[in-house]
Scaffold this active site. Structure first.
Site, short mmCIF file in Angstrom:
data_model
loop_
_atom_site.label_atom_id
_atom_site.label_comp_id
_atom_site.label_asym_id
_atom_site.label_seq_id
_atom_site.Cartn_x
_atom_site.Cartn_y
_atom_site.Cartn_z
N MET A 1 0.84 -1.17 0.00
CA MET A 1 0.00 0.00 0.00
C MET A 1 0.89 1.24 0.00
O MET A 1 1.51 1.57 1.00
CB MET A 1 -0.90 -0.02 1.25
CG MET A 1 -1.60 1.25 1.49
SD MET A 1 -2.71 1.37 2.92
CE MET A 1 -2.48 -0.09 3.85
N PRO A 2 0.98 1.95 -1.12
CA PRO A 2 1.79 3.16 -1.17
C PRO A 2 1.15 4.29 -0.37
O PRO A 2 -0.06 4.47 -0.38
CB PRO A 2 1.85 3.52 -2.65
CG PRO A 2 0.97 2.57 -3.36
CD PRO A 2 0.43 1.60 -2.41
N LEU A 3 2.00 5.05 0.30
CA LEU A 3 1.57 6.24 1.03
C LEU A 3 2.44 7.40 0.58
O LEU A 3 3.67 7.34 0.70
CB LEU A 3 1.72 6.04 2.54
CG LEU A 3 1.54 7.29 3.40
CD1 LEU A 3 0.13 7.84 3.29
CD2 LEU A 3 1.89 6.99 4.84
#
Length: 73
Positions: A1-3
């Site tokens: 999950m990219p942030l």
């Protein structure tokens, strides 16, 4: 999950922030092809008095620029 975290000085219109969120979201999706639902983008707005560059706050820079514009110097 990219942030993706973005920090900006306060003062932009809500529409500008919303456009930034959408554009960054799309760029992440295109660049690394992750599911859109897993992308997180956070925008933090900082008061200009709490951000400095070169030893001067952004608020001080703005005040100095306004003073220069008012005096014509």
């Amino acid at each position: 999950m990219p942030l993706v975290e973005i920090t900006l000085a306060e003062g932009r219109a809500p529409e500008q922030i919303r456009a930034l969120l959408a554009d960054v979201h799309l760029a992440v999706h295109k660049a690394i092809n992750v599911p859109e639902a897993s992308i997180r983008v956070v925008v933090r707005e900082v008061p200009p008095a709490h951000w400095s560059a070169g030893g001067q706050t952004l608020a001080e820079r703005a005040a100095a620029a306004a003073e220069t514009a008012n005096t014509g110097s």
